[in-house]
Design a protein around this motif. Sequence first.
Motif, PDB file in Angstrom:
ATOM      1  N   CYS A 305       0.905  -1.259  -0.009  1.00  0.00           N
ATOM      2  CA  CYS A 305      -0.166   0.041   0.037  1.00  0.00           C
ATOM      3  C   CYS A 305       0.874   1.112  -0.056  1.00  0.00           C
ATOM      4  O   CYS A 305       2.238   1.051   0.369  1.00  0.00           O
ATOM      5  N   THR A 307       3.054   4.361  -0.154  1.00  0.00           N
ATOM      6  CA  THR A 307       4.656   4.259  -0.915  1.00  0.00           C
ATOM      7  C   THR A 307       5.228   3.138  -0.911  1.00  0.00           C
ATOM      8  O   THR A 307       5.856   3.031  -1.903  1.00  0.00           O
ATOM      9  N   SER A 308       5.110   2.062  -0.184  1.00  0.00           N
ATOM     10  CA  SER A 308       5.553   0.946  -0.434  1.00  0.00           C
ATOM     11  C   SER A 308       4.780   0.299  -1.797  1.00  0.00           C
ATOM     12  O   SER A 308       5.679  -0.653  -2.471  1.00  0.00           O
ATOM     13  N   SER A 352       6.222  -3.592   3.339  1.00  0.00           N
ATOM     14  CA  SER A 352       5.629  -2.797   4.069  1.00  0.00           C
ATOM     15  C   SER A 352       6.622  -2.206   5.240  1.00  0.00           C
ATOM     16  O   SER A 352       7.618  -2.915   5.649  1.00  0.00           O
ATOM     17  N   GLN A 353       6.741  -0.769   5.373  1.00  0.00           N
ATOM     18  CA  GLN A 353       7.514  -0.474   6.373  1.00  0.00           C
ATOM     19  C   GLN A 353       7.268  -0.908   7.884  1.00  0.00           C
ATOM     20  O   GLN A 353       7.927  -1.264   8.428  1.00  0.00           O
ATOM     21  N   SER A 354       5.887  -0.627   8.076  1.00  0.00           N
ATOM     22  CA  SER A 354       5.649  -0.982   9.331  1.00  0.00           C
ATOM     23  C   SER A 354       5.200  -2.447   9.687  1.00  0.00           C
ATOM     24  O   SER A 354       5.514  -2.866  11.039  1.00  0.00           O
ATOM     25  N   THR A 357       0.408  -3.236   8.341  1.00  0.00           N
ATOM     26  CA  THR A 357      -0.664  -2.707   7.360  1.00  0.00           C
ATOM     27  C   THR A 357      -1.870  -3.581   7.036  1.00  0.00           C
ATOM     28  O   THR A 357      -1.378  -4.947   6.673  1.00  0.00           O
ATOM     29  N   VAL A 403       5.187  10.929   9.331  1.00  0.00           N
ATOM     30  CA  VAL A 403       4.224  10.053   8.814  1.00  0.00           C
ATOM     31  C   VAL A 403       4.505   9.829   7.086  1.00  0.00           C
ATOM     32  O   VAL A 403       4.069   8.787   6.643  1.00  0.00           O
ATOM     33  N   ALA A 607      -2.310   8.547   9.048  1.00  0.00           N
ATOM     34  CA  ALA A 607      -1.684   8.064   9.949  1.00  0.00           C
ATOM     35  C   ALA A 607      -0.545   7.329   9.435  1.00  0.00           C
ATOM     36  O   ALA A 607      -0.562   6.754   8.108  1.00  0.00           O
ATOM     37  N   LYS A 608       0.405   6.898  10.132  1.00  0.00           N
ATOM     38  CA  LYS A 608       1.789   6.065   9.619  1.00  0.00           C
ATOM     39  C   LYS A 608       1.362   4.568   9.491  1.00  0.00           C
ATOM     40  O   LYS A 608       1.937   4.152   8.620  1.00  0.00           O
TER      41      LYS A 608
END
Length: 613
Positions: A305, A307-308, A352-354, A357, A403, A607-608
């Motif tokens: 999703c 930027t990823s 995914s950064q986080s 997601t 963010v 939100a991040k």
Amino acid sequence: MCGIVGYTGPRHAYPVVVKGLKRLEYRGYDSAGVAIQDLVGPIRVYKKKGKVAQLEESVIGEDIQGGTAIGHTRWATHGEPSDRNAHPHRSASGKLAMIHNGIIENYHQLKQELTTKGYQFQSDTDTEVLLNFIEEIQRNNNCTLEEALRVALKRVTGAYVILLLNEEDPGTIIAARKGSPLVIGVGQHEHFLGSDASPMLEYTKQVVYVNDYELAIVRPDELILKNLGNETLTPYIQQLDLELAAIEKGGFDHFMLKEIFEQPKTIYDSLRGRMDTTESTVTLSGLETYKQELIAANRIVIVACGTSWHAGLVAEYVFEELARVNVEVEYASEFRYRNPVIHPGDVIIAISQSGETADTLVAIERAKEQGAIILGVVNVVGSSIARISHAGCYTHAGPEIGVASTKAFTAQLAVLYLMAIQLGSWRGCLSDDRKQLLLEELATVPEKAQSILSKSESIQDLSLRYESARDFLYLGRGYNFPVALEGALKLKEISYIHAEGYPAAEMKHGPIALVDDQLPVVFVATRDAYHEKVVSNMQEIKARKGRVIAVITEGDEWAASLTESFIEIPACDEVIAPILSVIPLQLLAYYIGVAKGLDVDKPRNLAKSVTVE
Ligand code: G6P
């Protein structure tokens, strides 16, 4: 989304929790609140619309004493941002207080059941419904809160992390998780809880990542972990590999700027130990186990999703070019609800950064059930996507707090380049010479990134000329097309200027109608195989009086002559270009956002970590 923090122990809980909430504001900042409990007396709840700073102002003069507290920073789903809808919520009896991250999907049905029993609600939230549902079960069954919670959660559909305080059990926080992250920090006679480890960093490095369908009973001297079937589990305590400095601004005005400037190092860190230009080798241990399956794969599907997803688009071009494998890039949110055709042996790469997601997580869960091999390209160590993947590569960019994603994107690209080179080599599609050249090019990226950053002042000057524009168009071809999308996204996110990214040639089929002497059109026009074509597109915009801004290769006077403004980047192989050409666009967006006086680290409505679908 939403950040949750908890503390129980000998310290004053309020400052610990509020400081933790500030670190978690990247997860949402529509409202903030705390519930505080002392060894005797009622639970006190304070909550306020807006950021944590507003909550702090509102509690001046209030009683904030107590060794146990839970706190919440909200990204609104059910109910507008307001004091009333802010967490913590209290149960009808007033004896329980609860915070929640996630969405209770069947809250409407539960609310109806409770309403027929005479319950009235103080807020519009699904959280208050769940809380009263738990209390109702406890009252009816005359059982402990823990038992009532277990029964209630079996009826709940959706995602949650909840923290509960009970007036009759001071010092105890009950927590439960499904689908949203929860970390417990283990200290000396104290415990910390958080959506990530940042709230507990200066107190302990010993952490437990709670899994889905687990429930924790947390007291100063005790951590009991159970599953919903009431079986006791042994907490797996891990050592956190994270320093406090990594989550502080370190002298920069904003986290976003700090993270942009960290990129020479973070790109280096994501490559470090994984490639050797002398031996011309790539070592990605995560991929080794699946070497045969990767060689045999008919296709790779990339799900992500935001930027990823843009990193995934770059990877599509790179994997197809270097490894000659069919690649599809999917928005995770679409992929999960379609009925995609997945064959056993298909390879899915989740970026995914986080690592949390919600859409990406569910997409790979579905694909895994159907026999696909899941590879994660994830930044946050121990996150849900990392854990559910069969294998993968961490991006090692360190905590990203702004963010709008910047350093995570370039770290993703670095790792994806290595994966593509490795796969191309395994599949026999990449010549030794080309491989060697690409590795050498990658090795120079940190230094070239540094040289782009050294021009930040000129990008800042340039940004002032465009700060008042109403719309922007971003154009690029080939490897630079996803960069145009990412540049437009960065600008939208933090400056609230409408911006569209388009393939440079495709702009003739619509966006060109927008061009007039007011419209800035940003070309990502570094020298590559399509350079002449892109320059023709620049001519077409210039002929219509559009304001051409271009990211170009150093010394490209031809392209420069067609622009109103240009930013040069060092020459590089066209495959590698996106990891460099995106950096000036990050800076451009940042400086425009700052010039407009906006809070670039916390853009409105965003939100991040998007843990709701
Ligand atoms: C949110 C963030 C974006 C991020 C996207 C995907 O929208 O604001 O910066 O790109 O989620 O997040 P992920 O953690 O999966 O990369």
